[in-house]
Design a protein around this motif. Structure first.
Motif, PDB file in Angstrom:
ATOM      1  N   LEU B 142      21.974  43.135 -48.553  1.00  0.00           N
ATOM      2  CA  LEU B 142      21.911  42.515 -47.227  1.00  0.00           C
ATOM      3  C   LEU B 142      21.925  40.997 -47.371  1.00  0.00           C
ATOM      4  O   LEU B 142      21.011  40.436 -47.948  1.00  0.00           O
ATOM      5  N   PRO B 143      22.937  40.321 -46.842  1.00  0.00           N
ATOM      6  CA  PRO B 143      22.917  38.860 -46.895  1.00  0.00           C
ATOM      7  C   PRO B 143      21.721  38.339 -46.122  1.00  0.00           C
ATOM      8  O   PRO B 143      21.311  38.948 -45.127  1.00  0.00           O
ATOM      9  N   SER B 144      21.170  37.209 -46.577  1.00  0.00           N
ATOM     10  CA  SER B 144      19.929  36.742 -45.951  1.00  0.00           C
ATOM     11  C   SER B 144      20.130  36.448 -44.477  1.00  0.00           C
ATOM     12  O   SER B 144      19.229  36.636 -43.673  1.00  0.00           O
ATOM     13  N   PHE B 145      21.336  35.993 -44.085  1.00  0.00           N
ATOM     14  CA  PHE B 145      21.510  35.676 -42.665  1.00  0.00           C
ATOM     15  C   PHE B 145      21.522  36.919 -41.795  1.00  0.00           C
ATOM     16  O   PHE B 145      21.093  36.883 -40.649  1.00  0.00           O
ATOM     17  N   VAL B 146      21.990  38.030 -42.373  1.00  0.00           N
ATOM     18  CA  VAL B 146      21.938  39.275 -41.609  1.00  0.00           C
ATOM     19  C   VAL B 146      20.493  39.724 -41.458  1.00  0.00           C
ATOM     20  O   VAL B 146      20.038  40.100 -40.371  1.00  0.00           O
ATOM     21  N   ALA B 149      18.758  37.651 -38.919  1.00  0.00           N
ATOM     22  CA  ALA B 149      19.111  38.046 -37.556  1.00  0.00           C
ATOM     23  C   ALA B 149      18.379  39.318 -37.165  1.00  0.00           C
ATOM     24  O   ALA B 149      17.842  39.426 -36.061  1.00  0.00           O
ATOM     25  N   GLN B 152      14.727  38.548 -36.564  1.00  0.00           N
ATOM     26  CA  GLN B 152      14.605  37.831 -35.305  1.00  0.00           C
ATOM     27  C   GLN B 152      14.711  38.808 -34.131  1.00  0.00           C
ATOM     28  O   GLN B 152      13.921  38.777 -33.203  1.00  0.00           O
ATOM     29  N   TYR B 153      15.691  39.665 -34.223  1.00  0.00           N
ATOM     30  CA  TYR B 153      15.956  40.583 -33.125  1.00  0.00           C
ATOM     31  C   TYR B 153      14.802  41.565 -32.930  1.00  0.00           C
ATOM     32  O   TYR B 153      14.330  41.776 -31.826  1.00  0.00           O
ATOM     33  N   VAL B 157      12.218  39.308 -30.743  1.00  0.00           N
ATOM     34  CA  VAL B 157      12.765  39.555 -29.404  1.00  0.00           C
ATOM     35  C   VAL B 157      12.224  40.862 -28.853  1.00  0.00           C
ATOM     36  O   VAL B 157      11.707  40.921 -27.743  1.00  0.00           O
ATOM     37  N   VAL B 248      21.093  28.349 -44.540  1.00  0.00           N
ATOM     38  CA  VAL B 248      21.385  29.149 -43.351  1.00  0.00           C
ATOM     39  C   VAL B 248      20.127  29.539 -42.603  1.00  0.00           C
ATOM     40  O   VAL B 248      20.091  29.521 -41.376  1.00  0.00           O
ATOM     41  N   ILE B 252      19.322  29.137 -38.696  1.00  0.00           N
ATOM     42  CA  ILE B 252      19.094  30.267 -37.793  1.00  0.00           C
ATOM     43  C   ILE B 252      17.774  30.114 -37.050  1.00  0.00           C
ATOM     44  O   ILE B 252      17.700  30.330 -35.837  1.00  0.00           O
TER      45      ILE B 252
END
Ligand SMILES: Nc1ncnc2c1ncn2[C@@H]1O[C@H](COP(=O)(O)OP(=O)(O)OP(=O)(O)O)[C@@H](O)[C@H]1O
Ligand code: SF4
Ligand SMILES: [Mg+2]
Lengths: 339, 311, 307
Positions: B142-146, B149, B152-153, B157, B248, B252
């Motif tokens: 899993l890339p860290s930006f995924v 996200a 975060q989600y 959220v 990144v 983010i």
């Protein structure tokens, strides 16, 4: 009673992805107090597996000690010992020296600590007393300046010195049995002699019994009281050192004897050469395991396992040549000479 | 040992100098000299000042010497985009934030990774091993930006456990730290597992077992100690990974760190800032390499001696 | 048993004509053996299948829909997955299914080409250093040491900032500039080890030419570890490309890659999470399968484990 170790029907298999490797196939022997027993055989015949089994050091799995095996130490079944019992047994009652001194010592631990460790465990010594004892042990195995050397790491020692350290570790708690698995194979010839001499000396000093594992009959000539010859996971001939050297009856023993250089130096050229390789331990063995390489092989040898023939109280051999119907064969010429 | 460290420091300085030189000439080799093109639209008087300030009236080698001189005094130049804001200021203002995040991530990543790896190694082929390896595989792929996200989600959220973005109390660091260290956890868990399995099969473990010492001593003094040492060698790539990840992750989560500044600079084509931060990151990395090397020498007796004697 | 058969059984036949040695396990070449091991590794085999599907889809996928990857349908923006748009559409009304496979082409190509180029350069470099040894080796390895002491993403950022033209070419260049160092070290280490082995020594002593030694002994014996390292490099390159595209230095619109798609989807994450889901899934799947395949290959090709 004098008998401290009795091994009956020991069979060990390894479960590998290719199938079951029957490394040891029913081995019987005993060891008396203060005695030196040699297990001799070529590479891969199961000597190390046998030796490790005595301390239950084979990893389970892949190893499996077969049903019906028995190892009795002073009458107590080793194979039934609890985890605590086996821990108290290892190091305190039995010590072991391994084949390769270069890899047998923990590279990140001081020599002194490695010796002191078992003293602290088994003799309830505190760290300081244990280190004092470690210095004494190093002195006994002839390491110069032991007070300084306990603070060294293994890589600062030569192979011979490391094997001496291994001996010190194995004997630290004054065990009743010392198992030495090819203690000299990885060493130079001159160092080999020194290490063996040291072992012999310590043995008589401490009245320890020794099981010496080796592939070199030459090594055991002046060392062992009795010799067991192993082949493909079985003991094919047992006897006193005299009996094996002068009255050996198994063709494999002959082959081993004739490859001892010092004994028959001038006959080197006529060496009874042993061609071929030992049988694959993955495959079932019906006949004599040595059949494929034996120059006296008979039809029966390929079909049936040879029975054990007792030649004297201490001497026995498993070979069809001892059967009454078998032809009488002459021992190879070089072996008939008296040495 | 001292001699060795000295030699390494010398190499470090040399490497840094090479990096600085290459960076400098590369930036100045950009066609159409970005610094000059920016100044072109200025009124003549201002332009002259500007030229003088950035040394654009001199030849490139002269500028290079000047740059080195300034660098020696800790001056990395000024931002092109926001004149008056020096790169040194940017660093001293934003680096602490990144440092906190980075150190947090590397500590958690390494410690958790090592512990998980050791557990997996000892419980090989049983459920703890499978669980750890599953997490490790997830972390590797899993890339860290995924991951960021996703976190975060879900965690801010959907269930509003943590703030979505920004910087403030410790709560703000939780999600970015997890996103940053997950890769390290995965790498370390895998590495430690195989290292433990490797050590367990060593002869000296057999020797230790034959001594009949307690399981605790065996595992702690003989297995783990020897298994951890090689794990130090994979620390530098982890540090580099955390640098990269921070670029990144900080964007983010809108964290005012050095990483998001670099990304902004890249997007703004703010060449002096890019150059300054590049040099800063390289210096940091090279120093961390040295520290790791020295650390390795301290914990592994074999290295300690061999380096003393090879000289 | 009659007398005759007993005599028969006890006649010495010796071992010369014995064929018992031949019934030993059939001998296998290194590659056959490796293939057998790989085949028995279930995770690796499943990975191969998934990878094959992924690669085929990147080739035919974009043609399975009536849309092109750059076609914007204004009235169909940000639509969730449906029968019309299998993976939905993005904020510009482009079909995500088409774009995922189109972007996959770029991602996988960058991964594969990057890893191959890096490996070839690394092999040549490491091979030369190890083969000649001495001062050549010293200098070459110092250079590598300096290169690897620069955090590689920084180099990549610097290079892509410098090469103004964006797209696959400059990303590849940026990735390859430092990517070969690892392979070079690996190959050098392996060859140095081999050089000490008897069979190479013997070949040297017999006066076999350097070229022969290299092609006959050194290359076949390093091929295994090189293949493994390529397998591990590919996901690394895909990862870096995604990263670069993510911070806006990679492939530019209307062309795309998984990283670029993930980056674009980030802004809409709160409302349209599916836009991130598909490219992220593809990256994860590719990484996963290459990693598992690499693990499998390493176990299969590592001669130390061979029995
Ligand atoms: N962990 C293991 N897994 C599978 N097979 C094993 C294992 N350990 C030993 N064996 C097999 O058991 C057989 C006997 O091995 P052992 O180590 O006892 O030989 P040895 O007589 O000590 O030989 P050497 O003189 O080379 O030390 C060998 O054929 C070996 O392949
Ligand atoms: S039993 Fe037969 S094959 Fe085996 S050693 Fe005796 S003679 Fe040789
Ligand atoms: Mg052995």
């Amino acid at each position: 009673m004098n008998r401290i170790l009795e091994v009956k029907n020991l069979a060990v298999s390894f479960h590998t992805y290719a199938g079951e490797v029957k490394a040891v196939r029913g081995v019987n022997f005993y060891l008396d107090r203060g005695e030196a027993l040699a297990l001799v055989g070529e590479s891969g015949c199961g000597k190390t597996v046998t030796a490790k089994s005595l301390m239950r050091l084979n990893p389970i799995p892949p190893a499996e000690i077969k049903e019906g095996s028995s190892i009795k130490y002073n009458g107590k079944e080793v194979l039934d010992m609890s985890k605590e019992e086996i821990r108290a047994f290892r190091g305190a009652e039995v010590g072991m020296i391994f084949q390769d001194p270069m890899t047998s010592l923990n590279p990140t631990m001081k020599i002194g600590d490695q010796i002191a460790e078992s003293l602290i465990t088994h003799m309830n010594l505190n760290k300081k007393d244990a280190l004092d004892k470690a210095v004494q042990m190093l002195e006994r195995v002839d390491i110069p300046k032991p007070e300084e050397r306990i603070n060294s790491y293994p890589h600062e020692f030569s192979g011979g010195m490391r094997q001496r350290v291994m001996i010190a570790i194995a004997l630290a708690c004054n065990p009743r049995i010392l198992i030495a698995d090819e203690p000299t194979t990885a060493l130079d010839v001159t160092i080999q002699a020194q290490v063996l001499e040291l072992l012999k000396e310590l043995q008589s000093e401490m009245n320890t019994s020794i099981i010496l594992v080796t592939h070199d009959l030459g090594v055991v000539a002046n060392f062992a009281d009795r010799i067991h010859v192993m082949y493909a996971g079985k003991i094919v001939e047992k006897g006193t050192t005299r009996e094996i050297f002068y009255e050996g009856e198994h063709p494999y023993t002959w082959a081993l004897l004739s490859s001892v250089p010092d004994l028959y130096e001038e006959n080197r050229k006529k060496l009874y050469s042993l061609a071929g390789t030992p049988p694959d331990l993955l495959l079932p063995l019906d006949g004599c395991p040595f059949a494929s390489r034996c120059r006296y092989c008979m039809q029966i040898c390929k079909e049936k396992m040879p029975p054990k023939t007792e030649l004297s109280e201490s001497h026995s051999v498993s070979c069809w040549l001892k059967h009454p119907s078998a032809p009488k064969v002459e021992k190879p010429h070089i072996l008939r000479r008296d040495v | 040992m001292l001699k060795y460290i000295l030699k390494r420091v010398l190499y470090m300085v040399l490497t840094l100098w090479i990096v600085i030189t290459i960076t400098f000439f590369l930036i100045h080799a950009i066609p159409g000299n970005p610094l000059a093109s920016l100044a072109r639209n200025l009124p003549p008087q201002v332009r002259a000042n500007y030229y003088a300030k950035y040394g654009l009236d001199k030849s490139v080698p002269q500028q290079y010497v000047m740059f080195l001189k300034n660098l020696f005094h800790g001056d990395l130049g000024e931002s092109l985009k926001f004149p008056g804001r020096s790169v040194t200021d940017i660093i001293s203002e934003h680096a602490p934030i990144s440092a906190r995040l980075g150190i947090q991530a590397i500590l958690i990543g390494v410690i958790v990774g090592i512990v998980l790896g050791i557990i997996a190694g000892f419980k090989r082929n049983r459920w703890p091993d499978h669980l750890v390896m599953f997490v490790a595989i997830l972390g590797v792929c899993l890339p860290s930006f995924v991951l960021a996200a996703l976190l975060q989600y879900i965690l801010s959220v959907k269930i509003e456990l943590f703030p979505t973005a920004g910087w403030g109390t410790g709560k703000y660091t939780v999600l970015p730290t997890i996103a940053l260290c997950f890769g390290s956890i995965a790498t370390y868990a895998r590495y430690m597992r195989s290292s433990v399995l490797d050590v367990i099969n060593q002869d000296y473990i057999l020797t230790a077992k034959a001594k009949g010492i307690s399981n605790f001593s065996l595992i702690w003094k003989h297995v783990i100690r020897n298994a951890i040492i090689p794990a130090i060698t994979i620390l530098p790539p982890q540090i580099a990974g955390i640098f990269g990840g921070s670029f990144v992750i900080e964007s983010i989560f809108a964290i005012p760190g050095l990483g998001s500044n670099l990304v902004d600079a890249v997007n703004n084509r703010d060449y002096t800032v890019i150059m300054g931060l590049t040099i800063f990151y390289c210096a940091l990395y090279i120093i961390s390499l040295l520290v790791v090397d020295i650390l390795y020498g301290v914990v592994d007796p074999r290295v300690r001696v061999s380096e003393d004697t090879t000289e | 048993m009659t007398e005759a058969t007993i005599d028969e059984k006890f006649k010495i036949i010796g071992c010369e004509d014995s064929d018992s040695e031949k019934i030993a396990r059939p001998t296998m070449t290194y590659w056959q053996d490796a293939w057998r091991r790989l085949k028995s590794n279930r995770a690796a085999m499943i990975s191969i299948v998934i990878l094959a599907i992924l690669i085929i889809m990147t080739i035919i996928g974009p043609h399975l829909t009536p849309y092109s990857h750059e076609e914007m349908i204004a009235e169909e923006r940000n639509m969730g997955p449906s029968t019309k748009h299998w993976f939905g559409t993005d904020e510009l009304g482009r079909d995500i299914f088409t774009r995922v496979w189109k972007g996959g082409r770029v991602s996988i190509l960058i991964g594969v080409i990057g890893a191959l180029v890096a490996s070839v350069v690394g092999c040549i470099y490491g091979g030369i250093a190890a083969y000649f040894g001495g001062i050549v080796d010293d200098i070459m390895m110092r250079i590598v040491e300096i290169l690897v002491s620069i955090p590689y993403l920084i180099v990549v950022i610097l290079i892509s900032v410098l090469t103004k033209s964006k797209g696959m070419g400059s990303v590849l260049l940026a990735l390859c500039i430092t990517g070969w160092c690892g392979t070079a070290r690996l190959v050098r280490g392996q060859i140095l080890q081999l050089k000490k082995k008897e069979f190479v020594m013997a070949a040297k002593a017999l006066g076999v030419s350097s070229w022969k030694i290299i092609t006959k002994h050194l290359i076949p014996n390093t091929l295994g570890i090189i293949i493994v390292s390529i397998t591990f490099d590919i996901p690394g390159f895909i990862f870096s490309e995604a990263f670069l595209s993510y911070i806006g230095l990679g492939v530019q619109s209307p062309d795309t890659s998984w990283g670029a798609m993930a980056s674009a989807a980030q802004n809409n994450l709160l409302f349209y999470p599916y836009q991130l889901f598909f490219p992220a899934l593809m990256i994860a799947l590719t990484m996963l399968t290459f990693s598992l395949l690499g693990d499998g290959l390493r176990d299969a090709l590592d001669p130390r484990l061979r029995q």
